[in-house]
Design an enzyme around this catalytic site. Structure first.
Site, mmCIF file in Angstrom:
data_model
loop_
_atom_site.group_PDB
_atom_site.id
_atom_site.type_symbol
_atom_site.label_atom_id
_atom_site.label_comp_id
_atom_site.label_asym_id
_atom_site.label_seq_id
_atom_site.Cartn_x
_atom_site.Cartn_y
_atom_site.Cartn_z
ATOM 1 N N PHE A 222 0.814 -1.225 0.000
ATOM 2 C CA PHE A 222 0.000 0.000 0.000
ATOM 3 C C PHE A 222 0.844 1.270 0.000
ATOM 4 O O PHE A 222 0.358 2.335 0.392
ATOM 5 C CB PHE A 222 -0.972 0.015 1.192
ATOM 6 C CG PHE A 222 -1.762 -1.254 1.328
ATOM 7 C CD1 PHE A 222 -2.681 -1.611 0.349
ATOM 8 C CD2 PHE A 222 -1.580 -2.089 2.407
ATOM 9 C CE1 PHE A 222 -3.413 -2.788 0.453
ATOM 10 C CE2 PHE A 222 -2.305 -3.278 2.519
ATOM 11 C CZ PHE A 222 -3.217 -3.619 1.543
ATOM 12 N N ARG A 304 2.006 15.569 -5.434
ATOM 13 C CA ARG A 304 0.743 14.982 -5.880
ATOM 14 C C ARG A 304 -0.449 15.643 -5.174
ATOM 15 O O ARG A 304 -1.529 15.767 -5.750
ATOM 16 C CB ARG A 304 0.718 13.459 -5.716
ATOM 17 C CG ARG A 304 -0.419 12.814 -6.502
ATOM 18 C CD ARG A 304 -0.375 11.302 -6.484
ATOM 19 N NE ARG A 304 0.380 10.696 -7.564
ATOM 20 C CZ ARG A 304 -0.046 10.519 -8.827
ATOM 21 N NH1 ARG A 304 -1.246 10.935 -9.195
ATOM 22 N NH2 ARG A 304 0.716 9.952 -9.724
ATOM 23 N N GLU A 706 -4.760 3.063 -6.991
ATOM 24 C CA GLU A 706 -5.034 4.109 -6.013
ATOM 25 C C GLU A 706 -6.397 4.787 -6.137
ATOM 26 O O GLU A 706 -7.011 5.113 -5.121
ATOM 27 C CB GLU A 706 -3.928 5.172 -6.085
ATOM 28 C CG GLU A 706 -2.588 4.644 -5.618
ATOM 29 C CD GLU A 706 -1.440 5.566 -5.970
ATOM 30 O OE1 GLU A 706 -1.078 5.634 -7.155
ATOM 31 O OE2 GLU A 706 -0.919 6.227 -5.057
HETATM 32 MO MO1 MOS Z 1 2.228 4.007 -3.993
HETATM 33 S S1 MOS Z 1 1.303 5.098 -2.501
HETATM 34 O O1 MOS Z 1 2.580 5.202 -5.173
HETATM 35 O O2 MOS Z 1 3.547 3.163 -3.345
#
Ligand code: MOS
Length: 758
Positions: A222, A304, A706
């Site tokens: 994650f 981001r 994501e």
């Molecule tokens: Mo992911 S949060 O871009 O490892």
């Protein structure tokens, strides 16, 4: 589930790093952590620990043969503390023993002389003192200062979102084995085998070719193993290198929770200006990111946040400023969404406030301001093939928002002790690493002489199903059944100089590289077939395990073709590299074309609140998601549901708490609540938006990892609606997570304390 690993997982046969057969002479390591959040490390006495039973060695910063440095974006992170300690849990020493228990037991004998210094936990305080990881950044569009005059309504406020523990099932793990010529083979549970290789080489003062990193699979990540798997691999490697024996380092759950960083808490100020008709005119926001003690990936995550400041909405005048604030907490790190959820929470807070002031439902403002093709994001990229309005319209058609809202109103009209709330959440997520050079991948394919296929790429399987997608890609190019394709472990000698499996782009980048590699072998094979059959290769194709000429079977099976190609000394292997075309970003101007494309969607979230107890259930989440032409719909559905529930948890029950001294209080799974089956929505309805084509994704697919997390943000606003239904005119502080405790205190008119560090 349709995943190559699923059967192994269910049988308990999957090998994670800690399950690998133990090499002879294996030693075990444990980390001795800093007990204080900030201090001068005057002396570290390890002699007594060394004398403990079973202990073989104790290493400190002084024992590092290369550089004591693991920071990859900014070189500000020592592997082992040297001179100062910056957070509770920072590794000070590594104890190596015949058993893990002996290594851990010896920790108590390490004596650190630390002169304590004041610790900063709050990002706003860090910001005020100039404690920034990097200079502040600002994204701007239009003229925000001039636009305020044209606004009929202006709302402003503060919004705080908390941290989040990754709770990957497999804790941080590494096994380092000395190899010939002074090198090392490192099995690491990392999303970034190359970064782990590079950093291990720095630390040991070795060339990269002397360090082979192999990643069989991860038990979840994650984002928590994008940067933060490296330290444990480097420590195990340090011990193995010094002792010439294999060394394993596996964190226990509580160690993992204490030592590693989490999602960044953010504390933000916003101001939104609108016309009376609900059109957004101006938005100004300041983000204070709680970075923790060192940079880790904080600056990329902050970037981001800026990219996703306005979510799926068009606002002509925007100024977003973001500060990465250095505090004395473990370095916070990547976590699904990578700073975007934090931005979108603030945007939705502003919309909720504006809707309240205008006396309309938030969904009226949301829908009115959704992006259209041709609109420009604050970072300069133009919306093309946008699906904000299409996904909203599709969701409205499928789930009838008016009727849904009416049902909620009717329920609330006849219930006093329970109230329902309903909120909608449109999402827009840019696909590509925002650090442009990372958008590259490589693939290696071998067709064996029996016709079976082995594939290696840079992608790390972490339960997200990327290997299944890669199998689909290879199987489709060769027109073979899935079982003929095997995806190998991720290994730095088979795929070199790779990017982490992150930014939702694992299947895109590696799938595209694999398309190229398999395409090369296919062309060679078709040339062989053409020669053998005396037919032009352009007229031949592979279908269902055989060569076809038009629709006719050419009388040549895949196996026969492969065997023939081998005898003709034609290479059955290929390596290919893929780099996303056309993307660029100018960090001086803060403008560019950073994303290959965007992923879109719309969700509705319904909750029922127990007004007496402050507890709640999530009744339903109904969503429309843009998955392109899915490579494997069951994998994507799993990602949508998993991401959604993780997002719901972040907004509701997952609360990271620290003591005023900077010690993590929620360091077990009894004090840190994660959503379970009973917490998950009673109903999750998912529809995939019919999307004709996404040329940037393999076989027109889209990235999945994501974006679905972002739907979870909607639950916060559904709960606010339910609370307001219970107490009309209730003033709520915009603090997440909205735990039942916080709900109850707010309903009772108390100010719930803000968590320390947010
Ligand atoms: Mo992911 S949060 O871009 O490892």
């Amino acid at each position: 589930m349709s995943r190559s690993d699923a059967v192994l997982h269910v049988r308990g046969e999957s090998r994670f790093v800690d399950d690998l057969p133990e090499p002879q002479g294996l030693l075990h390591a444990a980390v001795c952590p800093s007990p204080v959040a900030h201090g001068r490390l005057r002396a570290l006495h390890v002699e007594e620990a060394f004398a403990r039973p079973g202990v073989v060695a104790v290493f400190t910063a002084r024992d590092i043969p290369g550089e004591n440095q693991i920071g990859t974006v900014i070189r500000d992170e020592p592997l082992l503390a040297d001179g100062t300690v910056h957070f509770v849990g920072q590794p000070m020493a590594l104890i190596v023993a015949e058993s893990a228990a002996a290594a851990r037991a010896a920790r108590a004998a390490v004596r650190a002389e630390i002169e304590e210094l004041p610790a900063i936990l709050d990002p706003r305080e860090a910001c005020a003192r100039g404690e920034l990881i990097a200079p502040a950044r600002t994204f701007a569009l239009g003229d925000v200062d001039a636009a305020w005059q044209e606004c009929d309504v202006i709302v402003a406020g503060r919004a705080d979102s908390g941290g989040q523990e990754h709770v990957y099932l497999e804790t941080q793990s590494a096994l380092a084995i000395p190899a010939e010529h002074g090198g090392l083979r490192v099995f690491s549970a990392t999303q970034a085998p190359t970064a782990t290789q590079r950093v291990t080489a720095w630390v040991l003062g070795l060339p990269m070719h002397a360090v082979e990193v192999d990643t069989p699979r991860l038990g979840g990540a994650f984002g928590g193993k994008e940067d933060q798997a490296t330290a444990w691999a480097a420590l195990a490697a340090l011990a193995a290198y010094r002792l010439h024996r294999p060394v394993k380092l596996v964190l226990r759950r509580q160690e993992d929770m204490r030592f590693t960083g989490k999602r960044h808490p953010y504390s933000s100020d916003f101001k939104l200006g609108l016309r009376r008709d609900g059109t957004f005119l101006a938005y100004e926001v300041r983000f204070h990111q709680n970075a923790g003690a060192t940079a880790d990936l904080s600056t990329a995550i902050l970037e981001r946040t800026l990219f996703h400041t306005t979510n799926a909405y068009f606002i002509p005048n925007v100024r977003a400023t973001a500060f990465s604030c250095r505090t004395n907490l473990p370095p916070n790190t990547a976590f699904r969404g990578f700073g975007a959820p934090q931005a979108m929470f603030v945007m939705e807070c502003a919309i909720a406030k504006a809707a309240e002031k205008l006396g309309v439902e938030p969904r009226v403002l949301q829908e009115k301001n959704l992006l259209r093709d041709g609109d420009v994001f604050p970072y300069g990229q133009e919306v093309r093939h946008g699906k904000a309005r299409a996904s909203w319209a599709e969701a409205e058609k499928a789930y009838d928002f008016d009727a849904w809202a009416a049902r909620v109103r009717e329920f609330n009209a006849v219930h006093a002790r329970e109230k329902k709330g309903l909120a909608f959440m449109p999402i827009c997520f840019g696909i590509s690493f925002t650090t442009t050079f990372l958008n590259q991948a490589s693939a290696l394919v071998h067709v064996y002489t029996d016709g079976s296929v082995g594939v290696s790429t840079a992608a790390v399987e972490m339960g997200q199903g990327v290997n299944e997608k890669l199998r689909h890609v290879a199987a489709r190019v060769f027109s073979l059944p899935l079982e003929r394709v095997h995806v190998e472990s991720t290994n730095t000698t088979r795929a070199a100089n790779t990017s982490p499996t992150a930014a939702s782009s694992g299947a895109d980048l590696n799938g595209n590289a694999l398309l190229l590699a398999c395409g090369q072998v296919r062309e060679r094979l078709l040339a062989v077939a053409a020669e053998r059959l005396g037919i032009a290769s352009g007229e031949l194709r592979l279908a269902d395990g055989a060569v076809r000429c038009g629709d006719a079977d050419a009388g040549l099976t895949w196996e026969a073709l492969v065997a023939d190609a081998y005898l003709r000394r034609v290479s059955l292997s290929a390596q290919a590299h893929y780099a996303t075309p056309g993307i660029h970003f100018d960090r001086g101007k803060e403008k560019g074309e950073p994303f290959a494309y965007h992923v879109w969607g719309t969700a509705g979230v319904e909750v029922t609140l127990d007004v007496v107890r402050g507890t709640y259930v999530i009744d339903a989440v109904r969503l429309v998601h843009d998955a392109g032409q899915s490579l494997e719909p069951r994998v994507d559905l799993g990602q949508i549901e998993g991401g959604l529930v993780q997002g719901l948890g972040w907004m509701t029950v997952e609360e990271v708490l620290h003591s005023p001294e900077g010690r993590l209080l929620t360091d077990t799974l009894t004090t840190y609540k994660v959503p379970d089956l009973y917490f998950a929505p009673r109903v999750i309805e998912t529809r995939l938006l019919e999307d004709p084509a996404n040329p940037r994704g393999p076989f027109n697919s889209k990235a999945i990892g994501e974006p679905p997390f972002l739907y979870g943000v909607g639950v916060y606003f559904a709960l606010l609606e339910a609370m307001r239904a219970a107490r009309p005119g209730l003033v709520c502080e915009l603090v997440s997570p909205l735990t039942p405790e916080r709900v109850l205190m707010t309903l009772a008119g108390h100010r719930a304390p803000r968590p320390i560090g947010s």
